[in-house]
Design a protein around this motif. Sequence first.
Motif, short mmCIF file in Angstrom:
data_model
loop_
_atom_site.label_atom_id
_atom_site.label_comp_id
_atom_site.label_asym_id
_atom_site.label_seq_id
_atom_site.Cartn_x
_atom_site.Cartn_y
_atom_site.Cartn_z
N TYR A 1 0.49 -1.51 -0.05
CA TYR A 1 0.08 0.20 -0.13
C TYR A 1 1.01 1.35 -0.37
CZ TYR A 1 -3.28 3.85 2.03
OH TYR A 1 -3.36 4.59 1.77
N ILE A 2 2.13 1.33 0.92
CA ILE A 2 2.97 2.24 0.80
C ILE A 2 3.42 2.69 -0.63
CG2 ILE A 2 4.91 2.98 1.83
CD1 ILE A 2 4.04 1.57 4.36
N ASP A 3 4.11 1.59 -1.14
CA ASP A 3 4.45 1.67 -2.22
C ASP A 3 3.68 2.10 -3.20
OD1 ASP A 3 7.00 0.48 -4.50
OD2 ASP A 3 5.09 -0.45 -5.26
N GLU A 4 2.54 2.00 -3.36
CA GLU A 4 1.25 2.50 -4.44
C GLU A 4 1.50 3.50 -3.90
OE1 GLU A 4 -2.60 1.69 -5.78
OE2 GLU A 4 -2.47 0.35 -4.36
N LYS A 5 1.14 4.26 -2.51
CA LYS A 5 0.99 5.73 -2.60
C LYS A 5 2.09 6.63 -2.96
CE LYS A 5 -0.71 7.38 1.21
NZ LYS A 5 -1.16 7.66 2.03
N LEU A 6 3.37 5.77 -3.06
CA LEU A 6 4.23 5.87 -2.99
C LEU A 6 4.06 6.54 -5.42
CD1 LEU A 6 7.35 7.44 -2.48
CD2 LEU A 6 7.87 5.49 -3.45
N TRP A 7 4.09 5.75 -5.45
CA TRP A 7 3.84 4.99 -7.21
C TRP A 7 2.69 6.69 -7.44
CZ3 TRP A 7 6.95 4.35 -11.51
CH2 TRP A 7 6.27 4.54 -12.43
N LYS A 8 1.80 7.60 -6.93
CA LYS A 8 1.14 7.77 -6.94
C LYS A 8 1.00 9.39 -6.59
CE LYS A 8 -3.27 4.37 -7.52
NZ LYS A 8 -4.32 4.34 -7.54
N TYR A 9 2.20 9.31 -6.18
CA TYR A 9 2.13 10.98 -5.73
C TYR A 9 2.73 11.71 -6.48
CZ TYR A 9 5.10 13.67 -2.86
OH TYR A 9 5.59 14.72 -1.34
N ARG A 10 1.82 12.78 -6.05
CA ARG A 10 1.71 13.58 -6.75
C ARG A 10 2.01 15.36 -6.59
NH1 ARG A 10 1.53 10.40 -10.24
NH2 ARG A 10 0.54 9.64 -11.69
N LEU A 11 2.42 15.91 -7.44
CA LEU A 11 2.55 17.28 -6.53
C LEU A 11 1.37 18.06 -5.88
CD1 LEU A 11 5.52 18.94 -8.88
CD2 LEU A 11 5.83 18.54 -6.56
N LYS A 12 0.61 18.25 -6.93
CA LYS A 12 -0.70 18.83 -6.26
C LYS A 12 -1.94 18.89 -5.09
CE LYS A 12 -4.82 16.13 -9.02
NZ LYS A 12 -5.28 16.31 -10.02
N ASP A 13 -1.64 17.34 -4.86
CA ASP A 13 -1.85 16.64 -3.48
C ASP A 13 -0.30 16.89 -2.09
OD1 ASP A 13 -3.77 15.98 -4.42
OD2 ASP A 13 -3.21 14.12 -5.97
N ASN A 14 0.35 16.56 -2.77
CA ASN A 14 1.42 16.85 -1.65
C ASN A 14 2.98 17.96 -1.68
OD1 ASN A 14 1.44 13.78 -0.62
ND2 ASN A 14 1.60 13.69 -3.06
N LEU A 15 2.85 18.53 -2.15
CA LEU A 15 3.34 19.98 -2.33
C LEU A 15 3.55 20.65 -0.92
CD1 LEU A 15 5.99 21.33 -3.86
CD2 LEU A 15 3.76 22.80 -5.35
N VAL A 16 2.81 21.39 -0.13
CA VAL A 16 2.38 21.50 1.06
C VAL A 16 2.53 21.10 2.33
CG1 VAL A 16 0.30 23.33 2.13
CG2 VAL A 16 0.31 23.27 0.26
N PRO A 17 1.77 20.16 2.35
CA PRO A 17 1.82 19.01 3.70
C PRO A 17 3.17 18.86 3.82
CG PRO A 17 0.72 18.11 1.86
CD PRO A 17 1.09 19.27 1.26
N SER A 18 4.15 18.68 2.26
CA SER A 18 5.44 18.42 2.43
C SER A 18 6.34 19.71 2.65
CB SER A 18 5.62 17.39 1.33
OG SER A 18 5.93 18.61 0.17
N VAL A 19 6.21 20.76 2.11
CA VAL A 19 6.96 21.28 2.45
C VAL A 19 6.73 22.46 3.79
CG1 VAL A 19 7.19 24.44 1.91
CG2 VAL A 19 7.24 22.70 0.05
N VAL A 20 5.45 22.31 4.40
CA VAL A 20 5.35 22.54 6.33
C VAL A 20 5.87 21.51 6.34
CG1 VAL A 20 3.64 22.90 7.64
CG2 VAL A 20 2.96 23.30 5.31
N ASN A 21 5.65 20.58 6.47
CA ASN A 21 6.46 19.50 7.47
C ASN A 21 7.82 19.35 7.70
OD1 ASN A 21 4.37 18.20 8.05
ND2 ASN A 21 4.34 16.72 6.87
N TYR A 22 8.83 19.89 6.37
CA TYR A 22 10.58 20.18 6.17
C TYR A 22 10.77 21.21 7.16
CZ TYR A 22 14.48 20.63 4.06
OH TYR A 22 15.42 20.45 4.03
N ILE A 23 9.53 22.70 6.63
CA ILE A 23 9.97 23.33 7.33
C ILE A 23 10.17 23.00 8.58
CG2 ILE A 23 9.38 26.03 8.19
CD1 ILE A 23 8.72 26.62 4.93
N LYS A 24 9.08 22.77 9.50
CA LYS A 24 8.54 22.26 10.57
C LYS A 24 9.92 21.89 11.60
CE LYS A 24 5.48 20.04 13.92
NZ LYS A 24 4.08 19.77 13.36
#
Length: 279
Positions: free
Chosen positions: A183-206
């Motif tokens: 399931y994790i592999d599938e989520k990674l394969w379906k990774y899209r910028l529009k869905d993950n851009l904001v949370p990834s940047v916020v988590n990184y800054i945090k």
Amino acid sequence: MAVDERKVEEFEERYKEIVFNRITELSSVYSKVVDMVQTNGKDIDGLNTDLPNIGITLNNKVGEMNREFKKYELSIFAYKVENYGPLRQNYITSSLVGDAIIEDMIEKTNKAMKALDGYNDVIINSIERKNRHSSRAVEKVGPMRRFFAIIRGLMMGDSKYDIEKYTPEEICAMNSCLEDYRYIDEKLWKYRLKDNLVPSVVNYIKKQGYKKNTICSLMDSDIIPVFEKLNFRNLIPELEEKVQEECDEDDLFSLSEKSKNWNNSMRRTFRSVTNGNGN
């Protein structure tokens, strides 16, 4: 003086090499673990050991994300800033947005390893149930060494790890762990910028523990311009709102030393500032 494009390309190639070398190391580990799981589980009735190598998925997704950046004349590995601030600074650095995306995807692979470690725990618990002496010997080493030692013993027919049969409950638990991995592999394969851009940047800054004034500076110089160039202007209000939510009354983001990973150290190592003379 403007940043030399040749220097940007050189920086990008160096940084890219580091990133993909790390991913290659991860792929090698996953390849060994997946092979052992499949070899060990091939004769266990009802166990689905059809597993992808999530390290390869990660490699492909980082390449895909960089191609997405390239469409807008950006790089996921390098970022240049020119004439920034009152000092009109010019510098080359890793892309903070790119670092955030790569770290987010690497964290997903870490969760996949935890799923495999859960599979490992089922085997250890089964050994503990049938062979207390062997269990104590196995538990003295770390989880990855335990995993390889147990699987290797099962493959070689080592009597110390000789298990007659797994119970239906154990097989169900192993299947659950392996399904989590898929399931994790599938989520990674379906990774899209529009869905993950904001949370990834916020988590990184945090995770970096920046003070508020540093965050504001990074938003102006490194983050919002990239959002705009990627044609995600519509996500900027959400980004600003989420960043503000994470700021506590001391104007500090929560800081966990454990969470600071290799991306942060590479960013500090490769940040290159040039003055007005281009030096």
